[in-house]
Design a protein around this motif. Structure first.
Motif, PDB file in Angstrom:
ATOM      1  N   ILE A   1       0.872  -1.173   0.000  1.00 38.90           N
ATOM      2  CA  ILE A   1       0.000   0.000   0.000  1.00 38.90           C
ATOM      3  C   ILE A   1       0.910   1.224   0.000  1.00 38.90           C
ATOM      4  CG2 ILE A   1      -1.748   1.313   1.247  1.00 38.90           C
ATOM      5  CD1 ILE A   1      -2.727  -1.308   2.446  1.00 38.90           C
ATOM      6  N   ILE A   2       0.833   2.022  -1.046  1.00 42.76           N
ATOM      7  CA  ILE A   2       1.712   3.181  -1.216  1.00 42.76           C
ATOM      8  C   ILE A   2       0.956   4.452  -0.847  1.00 42.76           C
ATOM      9  CG2 ILE A   2       3.096   4.493  -2.873  1.00 42.76           C
ATOM     10  CD1 ILE A   2       3.374   1.831  -4.442  1.00 42.76           C
ATOM     11  N   SER A   3       1.557   5.273   0.000  1.00 43.10           N
ATOM     12  CA  SER A   3       0.972   6.552   0.418  1.00 43.10           C
ATOM     13  C   SER A   3       1.917   7.685   0.032  1.00 43.10           C
ATOM     14  CB  SER A   3       0.749   6.575   1.932  1.00 43.10           C
ATOM     15  OG  SER A   3      -0.100   5.530   2.333  1.00 43.10           O
ATOM     16  N   VAL A   4       1.387   8.662  -0.693  1.00 47.17           N
ATOM     17  CA  VAL A   4       2.199   9.786  -1.166  1.00 47.17           C
ATOM     18  C   VAL A   4       1.389  11.068  -1.064  1.00 47.17           C
ATOM     19  CG1 VAL A   4       3.538  10.732  -3.092  1.00 47.17           C
ATOM     20  CG2 VAL A   4       3.345   8.259  -2.826  1.00 47.17           C
ATOM     21  N   ASN A   5       2.029  12.159  -0.661  1.00 41.89           N
ATOM     22  CA  ASN A   5       1.379  13.467  -0.698  1.00 41.89           C
ATOM     23  C   ASN A   5       1.157  13.869  -2.158  1.00 41.89           C
ATOM     24  OD1 ASN A   5       1.501  13.552   2.042  1.00 41.89           O
ATOM     25  ND2 ASN A   5       2.489  15.548   2.169  1.00 41.89           N
ATOM     26  N   LEU A   6      -0.024  14.369  -2.447  1.00 38.19           N
ATOM     27  CA  LEU A   6      -0.366  14.708  -3.823  1.00 38.19           C
ATOM     28  C   LEU A   6       0.595  15.737  -4.411  1.00 38.19           C
ATOM     29  CD1 LEU A   6      -2.358  14.309  -6.155  1.00 38.19           C
ATOM     30  CD2 LEU A   6      -3.697  16.184  -5.227  1.00 38.19           C
ATOM     31  N   LEU A   7       0.831  16.831  -3.687  1.00 41.38           N
ATOM     32  CA  LEU A   7       1.775  17.858  -4.125  1.00 41.38           C
ATOM     33  C   LEU A   7       2.914  17.948  -3.120  1.00 41.38           C
ATOM     34  CD1 LEU A   7      -0.637  20.769  -5.177  1.00 41.38           C
ATOM     35  CD2 LEU A   7       0.254  18.916  -6.600  1.00 41.38           C
ATOM     36  N   SER A   8       4.141  17.973  -3.607  1.00 45.21           N
ATOM     37  CA  SER A   8       5.280  18.102  -2.696  1.00 45.21           C
ATOM     38  C   SER A   8       5.738  19.555  -2.586  1.00 45.21           C
ATOM     39  CB  SER A   8       6.447  17.224  -3.167  1.00 45.21           C
ATOM     40  OG  SER A   8       6.815  17.560  -4.490  1.00 45.21           O
ATOM     41  N   ARG A   9       5.232  20.399  -3.506  1.00 46.62           N
ATOM     42  CA  ARG A   9       5.545  21.830  -3.437  1.00 46.62           C
ATOM     43  C   ARG A   9       4.527  22.602  -4.261  1.00 46.62           C
ATOM     44  NH1 ARG A   9       8.446  25.681  -6.367  1.00 46.62           N
ATOM     45  NH2 ARG A   9       8.946  24.198  -8.015  1.00 46.62           N
ATOM     46  N   GLN A  10       4.191  23.821  -3.823  1.00 41.87           N
ATOM     47  CA  GLN A  10       3.339  24.691  -4.648  1.00 41.87           C
ATOM     48  C   GLN A  10       3.752  26.139  -4.432  1.00 41.87           C
ATOM     49  OE1 GLN A  10       0.729  26.991  -3.834  1.00 41.87           O
ATOM     50  NE2 GLN A  10       0.857  26.795  -1.596  1.00 41.87           N
ATOM     51  N   VAL A  11       3.726  26.907  -5.512  1.00 42.53           N
ATOM     52  CA  VAL A  11       4.094  28.325  -5.467  1.00 42.53           C
ATOM     53  C   VAL A  11       3.003  29.111  -6.170  1.00 42.53           C
ATOM     54  CG1 VAL A  11       5.754  30.081  -6.175  1.00 42.53           C
ATOM     55  CG2 VAL A  11       6.565  27.814  -5.476  1.00 42.53           C
ATOM     56  N   TYR A  12       2.510  30.139  -5.498  1.00 45.12           N
ATOM     57  CA  TYR A  12       1.504  31.000  -6.117  1.00 45.12           C
ATOM     58  C   TYR A  12       2.173  32.280  -6.611  1.00 45.12           C
ATOM     59  CZ  TYR A  12      -2.586  33.980  -6.723  1.00 45.12           C
ATOM     60  OH  TYR A  12      -3.534  34.826  -7.252  1.00 45.12           O
ATOM     61  N   ASP A  13       2.134  32.482  -7.921  1.00 49.08           N
ATOM     62  CA  ASP A  13       2.687  33.681  -8.550  1.00 49.08           C
ATOM     63  C   ASP A  13       1.580  34.732  -8.581  1.00 49.08           C
ATOM     64  OD1 ASP A  13       3.718  35.676 -10.125  1.00 49.08           O
ATOM     65  OD2 ASP A  13       4.443  34.349 -11.708  1.00 49.08           O
ATOM     66  N   GLU A  14       1.569  35.599  -7.563  1.00 53.15           N
ATOM     67  CA  GLU A  14       0.477  36.550  -7.392  1.00 53.15           C
ATOM     68  C   GLU A  14       0.388  37.555  -8.546  1.00 53.15           C
ATOM     69  OE1 GLU A  14       0.740  38.953  -3.820  1.00 53.15           O
ATOM     70  OE2 GLU A  14      -1.375  38.550  -3.416  1.00 53.15           O
ATOM     71  N   GLY A  15       1.559  37.976  -9.042  1.00 53.26           N
ATOM     72  CA  GLY A  15       1.578  38.976 -10.104  1.00 53.26           C
ATOM     73  C   GLY A  15       0.990  38.480 -11.411  1.00 53.26           C
ATOM     74  N   ASN A  16       1.210  37.190 -11.722  1.00 50.98           N
ATOM     75  CA  ASN A  16       0.743  36.623 -12.997  1.00 50.98           C
ATOM     76  C   ASN A  16      -0.474  35.709 -12.839  1.00 50.98           C
ATOM     77  OD1 ASN A  16       2.797  37.762 -14.761  1.00 50.98           O
ATOM     78  ND2 ASN A  16       4.235  36.427 -13.667  1.00 50.98           N
ATOM     79  N   GLY A  17      -0.895  35.510 -11.589  1.00 46.57           N
ATOM     80  CA  GLY A  17      -2.067  34.670 -11.361  1.00 46.57           C
ATOM     81  C   GLY A  17      -1.871  33.239 -11.811  1.00 46.57           C
ATOM     82  N   ARG A  18      -0.691  32.678 -11.464  1.00 46.01           N
ATOM     83  CA  ARG A  18      -0.381  31.306 -11.866  1.00 46.01           C
ATOM     84  C   ARG A  18      -0.001  30.471 -10.642  1.00 46.01           C
ATOM     85  NH1 ARG A  18      -0.145  30.842 -17.244  1.00 46.01           N
ATOM     86  NH2 ARG A  18       0.758  28.759 -17.124  1.00 46.01           N
ATOM     87  N   ILE A  19      -0.331  29.194 -10.716  1.00 49.11           N
ATOM     88  CA  ILE A  19       0.039  28.247  -9.663  1.00 49.11           C
ATOM     89  C   ILE A  19       1.110  27.316 -10.224  1.00 49.11           C
ATOM     90  CG2 ILE A  19      -0.739  26.170  -8.444  1.00 49.11           C
ATOM     91  CD1 ILE A  19      -1.718  28.412  -6.929  1.00 49.11           C
ATOM     92  N   GLU A  20       2.238  27.245  -9.540  1.00 50.27           N
ATOM     93  CA  GLU A  20       3.291  26.293  -9.884  1.00 50.27           C
ATOM     94  C   GLU A  20       3.245  25.164  -8.854  1.00 50.27           C
ATOM     95  OE1 GLU A  20       6.963  28.401  -9.883  1.00 50.27           O
ATOM     96  OE2 GLU A  20       6.242  29.973 -11.250  1.00 50.27           O
ATOM     97  N   PHE A  21       3.487  23.945  -9.308  1.00 53.49           N
ATOM     98  CA  PHE A  21       3.405  22.820  -8.368  1.00 53.49           C
ATOM     99  C   PHE A  21       4.376  21.718  -8.765  1.00 53.49           C
ATOM    100  CE2 PHE A  21       0.097  22.678 -11.568  1.00 53.49           C
ATOM    101  CZ  PHE A  21       0.286  21.438 -12.161  1.00 53.49           C
ATOM    102  N   LYS A  22       4.716  20.908  -7.780  1.00 51.33           N
ATOM    103  CA  LYS A  22       5.601  19.763  -8.024  1.00 51.33           C
ATOM    104  C   LYS A  22       4.864  18.485  -7.635  1.00 51.33           C
ATOM    105  CE  LYS A  22      10.003  19.863  -6.783  1.00 51.33           C
ATOM    106  NZ  LYS A  22      11.228  19.758  -5.913  1.00 51.33           N
ATOM    107  N   ILE A  23       4.913  17.486  -8.531  1.00 49.20           N
ATOM    108  CA  ILE A  23       4.261  16.200  -8.298  1.00 49.20           C
ATOM    109  C   ILE A  23       5.326  15.158  -7.991  1.00 49.20           C
ATOM    110  CG2 ILE A  23       2.759  14.429  -9.297  1.00 49.20           C
ATOM    111  CD1 ILE A  23       1.707  16.599 -11.207  1.00 49.20           C
ATOM    112  N   ASP A  24       5.122  14.411  -6.931  1.00 48.31           N
ATOM    113  CA  ASP A  24       6.088  13.393  -6.505  1.00 48.31           C
ATOM    114  C   ASP A  24       6.252  12.323  -7.585  1.00 48.31           C
ATOM    115  OD1 ASP A  24       6.941  10.780  -5.048  1.00 48.31           O
ATOM    116  OD2 ASP A  24       7.244  12.344  -3.544  1.00 48.31           O
TER     117      ASP A  24
END
Length: 299
Positions: A100-123
């Motif tokens: 049974i494998i358990s992993v966090n969905l996102l390991s990192r997320q960055v919100y770029d407020e100026g450009n209205g973009r979400i950056e994220f890292k997937i394990d």
């Protein structure tokens, strides 16, 4: 070390959400906005063989694009930022053999407020469940789910659509509750049926070209499970084609039988009265002989 997407994907209503059946069958307990966020991530991923599945994957999307797809503009920048934070603490589990494998969905997320973009890292451990899939996966278009008002409808849709090519799927009652993320709730069948099943089916049918019916399975007088029947244009078309093949086969058999009967009738008509009488006596003699033998044998 991670790899970064060179593509700025803009998922739209026709974009595909693709995931392994392992993920579809996991226990799900997401909110509606979390489910939208996850599906948008999945739809934004490039489905090519270029991605290295042994490294974390970094990608991003525009909050504006997200709002347009789901037609939800109410404080959407604040909502998306909040959901991204929540998903940092969300764990996904799936089975691989005895593991049974358990992993966090996102390991990192960055919100770029100026450009209205979400950056994220997937394990990297999740990547084989969502990328480069060749078998044992389920996909659907964002269009099919984007207007659902309930996460339970969405979850029910995923569990059903996984078996759309088979045309039916069976669940024990506890299994169904578990997969919908409502274990220990709606323990009365009437509540489960009216508040979850019927409500979900109604919303799915209103917003998709799919029809669902179901039959309760009993052990004695107790309902122990439910079998759902899925009707899509594709499997209805296959059903009609199969029926056509069966009908053609029956028609051919009837034609052969008819031709065979015609041959025997023609031969009988060409016999003389004497030959007809001899054949009749011969058949009757065999029939009477058979009756006598059966009587002797005590049949």
């Amino acid at each position: 070390m991670s790899q970064k997407s060179n593509h700025r994907m803009r998922p739209g209503p026709q974009s595909l959400v693709v995931q392994s059946n392992n993920l579809i069958n996991t226990i799900s307990a997401f909110s509606l906005q979390q489910k939208r966020f996850i599906s948008f991530i999945l739809a934004s991923l490039p489905h090519t063989d270029e991605i290295d599945l042994s490294k974390d994957y970094e990608a991003e999307f525009s909050v504006k694009d997200f709002a347009e797809v789901f037609e939800d503009y109410d404080e959407i920048y604040r909502v998306v930022r909040s959901v991204a934070k929540q998903l940092m603490n969300k764990t996904i589990e799936w089975k691989e053999g005895n593991k049974i494998i358990s992993v966090n969905l996102l390991s990192r997320q960055v919100y770029d407020e100026g450009n209205g973009r979400i950056e994220f890292k997937i394990d990297e451990m999740i990547l084989p469940q969502i990328l480069n899939l060749k078998k044992n996966y389920t996909n659907y278009k964002i269009e099919e789910v984007r207007k659902f008002s309930s996460v339970l409808t969405w979850r029910f849709f995923e569990l059903i659509i996984q078996y759309k090519n088979i045309g039916k799927r069976y669940f024990d009652l506890d299994e169904l509750r578990e997969k919908l993320g409502i274990s220990g709730k709606y323990l009365q069948l009437c509540n489960l049926e009216h508040k979850i099943i019927k409500k979900s089916i109604k919303e799915i049918e209103e917003k998709n070209n799919i029809r669902i019916s179901y039959k309760k399975q009993k052990l004695g007088r107790k309902v122990i499970g439910i079998e759902f029947y899925i009707y899509t244009k594709e499997n209805q078309k296959r059903g009609k084609q199969n029926k056509k093949v069966v009908d053609i086969k029956k028609q051919n058999e009837q034609e052969i039988s008819s031709k065979t009967d015609s041959i025997y009738v023609k031969k009988w008509r060409n016999l003389s009265e004497k030959e007809k009488k001899e054949k009749y006596n011969n058949v009757m003699s065999k029939y009477i002989k058979k009756l006598i033998e059966e009587k002797k044998a005590g049949k």
